[in-house]
Write an enzyme that holds these catalytic residues in place. Structure first.
Site, PDB file in Angstrom:
ATOM      1  N   GLY A 193       0.840  -1.208   0.000  1.00  0.00           N
ATOM      2  CA  GLY A 193       0.000   0.000   0.000  1.00  0.00           C
ATOM      3  C   GLY A 193       0.866   1.245   0.000  1.00  0.00           C
ATOM      4  O   GLY A 193       1.801   1.333   0.779  1.00  0.00           O
ATOM      5  N   ARG A 216       1.453  -4.896  -5.703  1.00  0.00           N
ATOM      6  CA  ARG A 216       1.369  -6.134  -4.922  1.00  0.00           C
ATOM      7  C   ARG A 216       1.846  -7.226  -5.872  1.00  0.00           C
ATOM      8  O   ARG A 216       1.551  -7.189  -7.066  1.00  0.00           O
ATOM      9  CB  ARG A 216      -0.059  -6.356  -4.443  1.00  0.00           C
ATOM     10  CG  ARG A 216      -0.483  -5.214  -3.496  1.00  0.00           C
ATOM     11  CD  ARG A 216      -1.345  -5.676  -2.339  1.00  0.00           C
ATOM     12  NE  ARG A 216      -1.190  -4.834  -1.158  1.00  0.00           N
ATOM     13  CZ  ARG A 216      -1.887  -3.714  -0.927  1.00  0.00           C
ATOM     14  NH1 ARG A 216      -2.756  -3.270  -1.788  1.00  0.00           N
ATOM     15  NH2 ARG A 216      -1.685  -3.043   0.184  1.00  0.00           N
ATOM     16  N   ASP A 224       3.978  -4.268   6.667  1.00  0.00           N
ATOM     17  CA  ASP A 224       4.074  -5.623   7.177  1.00  0.00           C
ATOM     18  C   ASP A 224       4.355  -6.699   6.088  1.00  0.00           C
ATOM     19  O   ASP A 224       5.282  -7.500   6.217  1.00  0.00           O
ATOM     20  CB  ASP A 224       2.692  -5.835   7.822  1.00  0.00           C
ATOM     21  CG  ASP A 224       2.550  -7.117   8.514  1.00  0.00           C
ATOM     22  OD1 ASP A 224       3.271  -7.316   9.486  1.00  0.00           O
ATOM     23  OD2 ASP A 224       1.715  -7.923   8.067  1.00  0.00           O
ATOM     24  N   THR A 255       3.574   3.074   5.981  1.00  0.00           N
ATOM     25  CA  THR A 255       2.192   2.592   5.876  1.00  0.00           C
ATOM     26  C   THR A 255       1.294   3.536   6.663  1.00  0.00           C
ATOM     27  O   THR A 255       1.668   3.959   7.764  1.00  0.00           O
ATOM     28  CB  THR A 255       2.025   1.149   6.416  1.00  0.00           C
ATOM     29  OG1 THR A 255       0.642   0.940   6.749  1.00  0.00           O
ATOM     30  CG2 THR A 255       2.831   0.866   7.669  1.00  0.00           C
ATOM     31  N   ASP A 270      -1.218   2.758   8.156  1.00  0.00           N
ATOM     32  CA  ASP A 270      -1.850   2.031   9.271  1.00  0.00           C
ATOM     33  C   ASP A 270      -1.107   2.172  10.602  1.00  0.00           C
ATOM     34  O   ASP A 270      -1.691   1.905  11.655  1.00  0.00           O
ATOM     35  CB  ASP A 270      -1.970   0.538   8.936  1.00  0.00           C
ATOM     36  CG  ASP A 270      -2.683   0.286   7.620  1.00  0.00           C
ATOM     37  OD1 ASP A 270      -3.473   1.156   7.208  1.00  0.00           O
ATOM     38  OD2 ASP A 270      -2.447  -0.762   7.003  1.00  0.00           O
ATOM     39  N   ASP A 308       0.887   0.200  11.997  1.00  0.00           N
ATOM     40  CA  ASP A 308       0.662  -1.042  12.744  1.00  0.00           C
ATOM     41  C   ASP A 308       1.937  -1.852  12.982  1.00  0.00           C
ATOM     42  O   ASP A 308       1.856  -3.028  13.340  1.00  0.00           O
ATOM     43  CB  ASP A 308      -0.373  -1.908  11.995  1.00  0.00           C
ATOM     44  CG  ASP A 308       0.042  -2.195  10.563  1.00  0.00           C
ATOM     45  OD1 ASP A 308       1.031  -1.603  10.087  1.00  0.00           O
ATOM     46  OD2 ASP A 308      -0.631  -3.010   9.911  1.00  0.00           O
ATOM     47  N   ARG A 336      -6.402  -1.819   7.923  1.00  0.00           N
ATOM     48  CA  ARG A 336      -6.167  -3.279   7.955  1.00  0.00           C
ATOM     49  C   ARG A 336      -6.605  -3.878   9.276  1.00  0.00           C
ATOM     50  O   ARG A 336      -7.764  -3.778   9.599  1.00  0.00           O
ATOM     51  CB  ARG A 336      -4.712  -3.567   7.671  1.00  0.00           C
ATOM     52  CG  ARG A 336      -4.491  -3.414   6.171  1.00  0.00           C
ATOM     53  CD  ARG A 336      -3.867  -4.593   5.595  1.00  0.00           C
ATOM     54  NE  ARG A 336      -2.571  -4.154   5.121  1.00  0.00           N
ATOM     55  CZ  ARG A 336      -1.770  -4.896   4.418  1.00  0.00           C
ATOM     56  NH1 ARG A 336      -2.082  -6.131   4.153  1.00  0.00           N
ATOM     57  NH2 ARG A 336      -0.652  -4.410   3.987  1.00  0.00           N
TER      58      ARG A 336
END
Ligand code: ADP
Length: 327
Positions: free
Chosen positions: A15, A76, A107, A130, A132, A134, A176
Site C-alpha cells: 500500500g 502487490r 508488514d 504505511t 496504518d 501497525d 487493515r
C-alpha cells in the site's frame, strides 16, 4: 567474508503512503554521499522479478519531497510469495550487481523481505511506510501523520453538514487489522464513537454516544468505523443502528483512497528523511534484516521478525480519552 556494500537496491511496495518519495530521496542521497551506488527497483517486488531497475543520481530525486505517492511506483506481487518468483528476483540482483536491499513498505513487504534475506543471504533493511501505523517497534510509520490529518479534515467537513441535518454519520476509515488511524482521528475530530478491532463494543458505544448526545440535544453524531472492525464495515454498522433505532437517520461515508493521497506533512517528511539516512547508516554498520524505527524521538533498529510478529497496543489512555470526551 568481506562485507562491503557497493550498490544498494531500493523499492517501495504494498500500500502506498504519503512520504514514500521523501524516503526514496533520503536513501538515494545518503547512499551517494557515502560512495554507494543506488538502483531504483520499480513496482516493488514485481520490478525485482521483471528486472525493472534504473540507477538513480541525486538529480533523479529532485523536487519529490513534497509529492504524495511514490515515483518508483508500488505494486502487490503474488509471484514473490513463491520460491520460483524469489529466485527470479535474486537473479535480477546478481545481474544488476545489487549487494543489499532497502524495502520501503509495511508488514507484507517486510515479511517478503525477511524470507528473501534468509533464502539468499542478502542484507535487507526495512523502512516502515504505511498509513496504518501497525508495525511494532516504531512509534510512527511514514504516511500515518498525513493520513490522520486528511481524515480529520474530512470529519471537520462532515461535521458542518451533519449539524445541519441531525443525522448520524458513519465514516469508514482504513487500517487493515489496526485501529490507530481510526481512534486518533476520532479524538482529533471530536467524534462521538470509534469502532476499532481492538475493542469490540459496537452497539454499546453507539447507544452511549448517540443516545447521550440526543438526550443532551447534541445535534450531530459522527462515528468512525475501522474498515475491518465489523464485517461489512460502516454500511453494516448503519444497518445495525437503523434496525435497533429506526428513529435515527444514518449516512455512510467511505473515505477510501482519499486517505492515501496528498502532500506529506512536515512530520512525515522529516521522519522519512531521518529513516532513509538511518537505513544507509545501518548498512554501513553491517546491520542486516532490521527495520529502522523511531522510539521516543530516537532512531532505533528493530529485527524484522519482531516488527512483523509482535502486535502494537492501542494506548488505553487514548481509548479512555475518546470515550470521556464523546459524552
Ligand atoms: P504492505 O507492505 O503494505 O503490508 P502487502 O501486504 O500487500 O503490503 O505486501 C506487499 C508485497 O510483499 C506482496 O505483494 C508480496 O509481494 C510481498 N509479500 C507479502 N507477504 C509475503 C510472504 N508471506 N512471502 C513473500 N512475500 C510476501
Amino acid at each position: 567474508m568481506e562485507y562491503s556494500i557497493k550498490t544498494v537496491g531500493m523499492l517501495t511496495s504494498g500500500g502506498d503512503a504519503p512520504g514514500m518519495n521523501a524516503a526514496v530521496r533520503a536513501v538515494t542521497r545518503a547512499a551517494i554521499c557515502n560512495g554507494i551506488r543506488v538502483k531504483a527497483i520499480y513496482r516493488g517486488y514485481k520490478g525485482l522479478i521483471d528486472g525493472e531497475v534504473a540507477e538513480f543520481s541525486s538529480q533523479d530525486v529532485s523536487g519529490i519531497i513534497q509529492r504524495g505517492g511514490t515515483i518508483i511506483k508500488s505494486a502487490r506481487c503474488p509471484e514473490f510469495t513463491t520460491p520460483e518468483g524469489r529466485k527470479q528476483a535474486y537473479d535480477t540482483l546478481v545481474r544488476e550487481g545489487i549487494d543489499a536491499l532497502i524495502v520501503i513498505g509495511g508488514d507484507g513487504t517486510f515479511t517478503g523481505g525477511r524470507i528473501f534475506a534468509q533464502e539468499f543471504n542478502v542484507p535487507v533493511i526495512g523502512i516502515p511506510a504505511t498509513i496504518d501505523n501497525d508495525l511494532w517497534g516504531t512509534d510512527a510509520t511514514i504516511g500515518y501523520d498525513t493520513s490522520l490529518s486528511t481524515i480529520m479534515e474530512c470529519v471537520d467537513k462532515l461535521r458542518d453538514t451533519a449539524t445541519s441535518h441531525e443525522r448520524v454519520f458513519l465514516v469508514e476509515v482504513m487500517g487493515r487489522d489496526a485501529g490507530f488511524l481510526t481512534l486518533n482521528a476520532a479524538i482529533a475530530g471530536g467524534c462521538e464513537a470509534a469502532i476499532i478491532p481492538e475493542r469490540a463494543t459496537v452497539m454499546e458505544q453507539i447507544e452511549d454516544a448517540i443516545g447521550n448526545g440526543r438526550r443532551k440535544s447534541k445535534n450531530s453524531s459522527i462515528v468512525l468505523v475501522q474498515e475491518h472492525a465489523v464485517e461489512g464495515g460502516a454500511n453494516a454498522v448503519a444497518a445495525m443502528i437503523e434496525k435497533e433505532h429506526p428513529e435515527y437517520s444514518t449516512r455512510v461515508t467511505i473515505l477510501g483512497h482519499l486517505q492515501r493521497g496528498g502532500s506529506p506533512t512536515a512530520s512525515d517528511r522529516i521522519l522519512a528523511s531521518r529513516m532513509g539516512v538511518a537505513a544507509i547508516q545501518a548498512l554501513l554498520d553491517e546491520q542486516r534484516n532490521v527495520m529502522v524505527g523511531v522510539q521516543n524521538e530516537e532512531i532505533v533498529l528493530v529485527p524484522l521478525s519482531k516488527a512483523i510478529h509482535q502486535k502494537k497496543d492501542i494506548k488505553e489512555d487514548k481509548w479512555q480519552a475518546m470515550l470521556t470526551l464523546s459524552i
